[in-house]
Scaffold this motif. Structure first.
Motif, PDB file in Angstrom:
ATOM      1  N   ASN A   1       0.833  -1.206   0.000  1.00  0.00           N
ATOM      2  CA  ASN A   1       0.000   0.000   0.000  1.00  0.00           C
ATOM      3  C   ASN A   1       0.865   1.252   0.000  1.00  0.00           C
ATOM      4  OD1 ASN A   1      -2.183  -1.649   2.297  1.00  0.00           O
ATOM      5  ND2 ASN A   1      -2.514  -1.420   0.108  1.00  0.00           N
ATOM      6  N   TYR A   2       1.962   1.208   0.755  1.00  0.00           N
ATOM      7  CA  TYR A   2       2.869   2.358   0.812  1.00  0.00           C
ATOM      8  C   TYR A   2       3.467   2.645  -0.559  1.00  0.00           C
ATOM      9  CZ  TYR A   2       7.043   5.103   1.650  1.00  0.00           C
ATOM     10  OH  TYR A   2       8.018   6.066   1.577  1.00  0.00           O
ATOM     11  N   PHE A   3       3.956   1.612  -1.230  1.00  0.00           N
ATOM     12  CA  PHE A   3       4.590   1.830  -2.530  1.00  0.00           C
ATOM     13  C   PHE A   3       3.582   2.186  -3.615  1.00  0.00           C
ATOM     14  CE2 PHE A   3       7.923  -0.652  -0.364  1.00  0.00           C
ATOM     15  CZ  PHE A   3       8.937   0.289  -0.466  1.00  0.00           C
ATOM     16  N   ALA A   4       2.292   1.999  -3.347  1.00  0.00           N
ATOM     17  CA  ALA A   4       1.252   2.393  -4.296  1.00  0.00           C
ATOM     18  C   ALA A   4       0.836   3.863  -4.116  1.00  0.00           C
ATOM     19  CB  ALA A   4       0.035   1.490  -4.143  1.00  0.00           C
ATOM     20  N   LEU A   5       1.333   4.508  -3.057  1.00  0.00           N
ATOM     21  CA  LEU A   5       0.996   5.912  -2.821  1.00  0.00           C
ATOM     22  C   LEU A   5       1.618   6.802  -3.895  1.00  0.00           C
ATOM     23  CD1 LEU A   5       1.622   6.237   1.014  1.00  0.00           C
ATOM     24  CD2 LEU A   5      -0.579   6.314  -0.148  1.00  0.00           C
ATOM     25  N   PRO A   6       1.028   7.966  -4.132  1.00  0.00           N
ATOM     26  CA  PRO A   6       1.647   8.922  -5.061  1.00  0.00           C
ATOM     27  C   PRO A   6       3.031   9.339  -4.569  1.00  0.00           C
ATOM     28  CG  PRO A   6      -0.570   9.622  -4.450  1.00  0.00           C
ATOM     29  CD  PRO A   6      -0.237   8.448  -3.586  1.00  0.00           C
ATOM     30  N   ASP A   7       3.892   9.693  -5.481  1.00  0.00           N
ATOM     31  CA  ASP A   7       5.265  10.072  -5.138  1.00  0.00           C
ATOM     32  C   ASP A   7       5.326  11.222  -4.136  1.00  0.00           C
ATOM     33  OD1 ASP A   7       6.377   8.127  -6.709  1.00  0.00           O
ATOM     34  OD2 ASP A   7       6.612   9.434  -8.457  1.00  0.00           O
ATOM     35  N   TYR A   8       4.427  12.197  -4.253  1.00  0.00           N
ATOM     36  CA  TYR A   8       4.513  13.352  -3.363  1.00  0.00           C
ATOM     37  C   TYR A   8       4.234  12.980  -1.907  1.00  0.00           C
ATOM     38  CZ  TYR A   8      -0.611  13.755  -3.638  1.00  0.00           C
ATOM     39  OH  TYR A   8      -1.949  13.517  -3.592  1.00  0.00           O
ATOM     40  N   CYS A   9       3.461  11.941  -1.662  1.00  0.00           N
ATOM     41  CA  CYS A   9       3.215  11.502  -0.275  1.00  0.00           C
ATOM     42  C   CYS A   9       4.453  10.841   0.302  1.00  0.00           C
ATOM     43  CB  CYS A   9       2.050  10.516  -0.221  1.00  0.00           C
ATOM     44  SG  CYS A   9       0.437  11.242  -0.562  1.00  0.00           S
ATOM     45  N   ARG A  10       5.141  10.063  -0.512  1.00  0.00           N
ATOM     46  CA  ARG A  10       6.341   9.361  -0.043  1.00  0.00           C
ATOM     47  C   ARG A  10       7.535  10.288   0.032  1.00  0.00           C
ATOM     48  NH1 ARG A  10       7.571   5.074  -3.786  1.00  0.00           N
ATOM     49  NH2 ARG A  10       6.176   6.018  -5.271  1.00  0.00           N
ATOM     50  N   ALA A  11       7.714  11.163  -0.919  1.00  0.00           N
ATOM     51  CA  ALA A  11       8.893  12.024  -0.981  1.00  0.00           C
ATOM     52  C   ALA A  11       8.892  13.078   0.125  1.00  0.00           C
ATOM     53  CB  ALA A  11       8.984  12.701  -2.339  1.00  0.00           C
ATOM     54  N   ARG A  12       7.736  13.493   0.571  1.00  0.00           N
ATOM     55  CA  ARG A  12       7.649  14.542   1.588  1.00  0.00           C
ATOM     56  C   ARG A  12       7.506  13.988   2.996  1.00  0.00           C
ATOM     57  NH1 ARG A  12       3.470  18.102  -1.924  1.00  0.00           N
ATOM     58  NH2 ARG A  12       4.977  18.842  -3.439  1.00  0.00           N
ATOM     59  N   ASN A  13       7.657  12.693   3.132  1.00  0.00           N
ATOM     60  CA  ASN A  13       7.552  12.058   4.454  1.00  0.00           C
ATOM     61  C   ASN A  13       6.232  12.381   5.140  1.00  0.00           C
ATOM     62  OD1 ASN A  13      10.142  10.910   4.259  1.00  0.00           O
ATOM     63  ND2 ASN A  13      11.055  12.827   4.911  1.00  0.00           N
ATOM     64  N   CYS A  14       5.158  12.276   4.385  1.00  0.00           N
ATOM     65  CA  CYS A  14       3.834  12.572   4.923  1.00  0.00           C
ATOM     66  C   CYS A  14       3.224  11.398   5.668  1.00  0.00           C
ATOM     67  CB  CYS A  14       2.888  12.980   3.782  1.00  0.00           C
ATOM     68  SG  CYS A  14       3.329  14.552   3.024  1.00  0.00           S
ATOM     69  N   VAL A  15       3.750  10.215   5.461  1.00  0.00           N
ATOM     70  CA  VAL A  15       3.182   9.022   6.094  1.00  0.00           C
ATOM     71  C   VAL A  15       4.268   8.288   6.867  1.00  0.00           C
ATOM     72  CG1 VAL A  15       1.369   8.743   4.377  1.00  0.00           C
ATOM     73  CG2 VAL A  15       3.547   7.639   4.007  1.00  0.00           C
ATOM     74  N   ARG A  16       3.841   7.483   7.845  1.00  0.00           N
ATOM     75  CA  ARG A  16       4.793   6.694   8.634  1.00  0.00           C
ATOM     76  C   ARG A  16       4.933   5.313   8.009  1.00  0.00           C
ATOM     77  NH1 ARG A  16       2.492   7.223  14.507  1.00  0.00           N
ATOM     78  NH2 ARG A  16       0.914   8.623  13.724  1.00  0.00           N
ATOM     79  N   VAL A  17       6.179   4.910   7.824  1.00  0.00           N
ATOM     80  CA  VAL A  17       6.448   3.611   7.209  1.00  0.00           C
ATOM     81  C   VAL A  17       7.570   2.911   7.967  1.00  0.00           C
ATOM     82  CG1 VAL A  17       8.064   4.592   5.535  1.00  0.00           C
ATOM     83  CG2 VAL A  17       6.925   2.448   5.019  1.00  0.00           C
ATOM     84  N   SER A  18       7.434   1.611   8.081  1.00  0.00           N
ATOM     85  CA  SER A  18       8.431   0.797   8.775  1.00  0.00           C
ATOM     86  C   SER A  18       9.677   0.627   7.921  1.00  0.00           C
ATOM     87  CB  SER A  18       7.837  -0.574   9.087  1.00  0.00           C
ATOM     88  OG  SER A  18       8.835  -1.459   9.507  1.00  0.00           O
ATOM     89  N   ILE A  19      10.803   0.527   8.567  1.00  0.00           N
ATOM     90  CA  ILE A  19      12.059   0.255   7.871  1.00  0.00           C
ATOM     91  C   ILE A  19      12.026  -1.103   7.205  1.00  0.00           C
ATOM     92  CG2 ILE A  19      13.222  -0.706   9.894  1.00  0.00           C
ATOM     93  CD1 ILE A  19      14.879   1.572   7.321  1.00  0.00           C
ATOM     94  N   TYR A  20      11.188  -2.002   7.711  1.00  0.00           N
ATOM     95  CA  TYR A  20      11.098  -3.352   7.157  1.00  0.00           C
ATOM     96  C   TYR A  20      10.497  -3.366   5.759  1.00  0.00           C
ATOM     97  CZ  TYR A  20      12.265  -4.693  11.875  1.00  0.00           C
ATOM     98  OH  TYR A  20      12.889  -4.824  13.076  1.00  0.00           O
ATOM     99  N   CYS A  21       9.870  -2.305   5.338  1.00  0.00           N
ATOM    100  CA  CYS A  21       9.359  -2.214   3.966  1.00  0.00           C
ATOM    101  C   CYS A  21      10.487  -2.048   2.956  1.00  0.00           C
ATOM    102  CB  CYS A  21       8.373  -1.056   3.824  1.00  0.00           C
ATOM    103  SG  CYS A  21       6.797  -1.345   4.644  1.00  0.00           S
TER     104      CYS A  21
END
Length: 64
Positions: A41-61
């Motif tokens: 689900n995290y990798f399916a997010l738009p780039d701007y959500c991931r690039a701006r650190n808008c969401v919390r994600v585990s290092i295990y991903c």
């Protein structure tokens, strides 16, 4: 040069408070029951959500 606190940085003129608008900031992404969304689900997010650190994600991903 003086360090600024996070609160002061939020109030800097020109700062955009809507950088994470449209991102599911309430979700936690990772493997296991303590996360409410998967790594996929995290990798399916738009780039701007991931690039701006808008969401919390585990290092295990990011394990190879």
């Amino acid at each position: 040069m003086k360090k600024l606190s996070r609160n002061k940085l939020k109030n800097v003129l020109g700062a955009d408070s809507s950088l994470c608008a449209g991102c599911p900031t309430e979700n936690r992404y990772g493997p296991g029951p303590e996360y409410n969304a998967t790594c996929e689900n995290y990798f399916a997010l738009p780039d701007y959500c991931r690039a701006r650190n808008c969401v919390r994600v585990s290092i295990y991903c990011f394990e190879v």
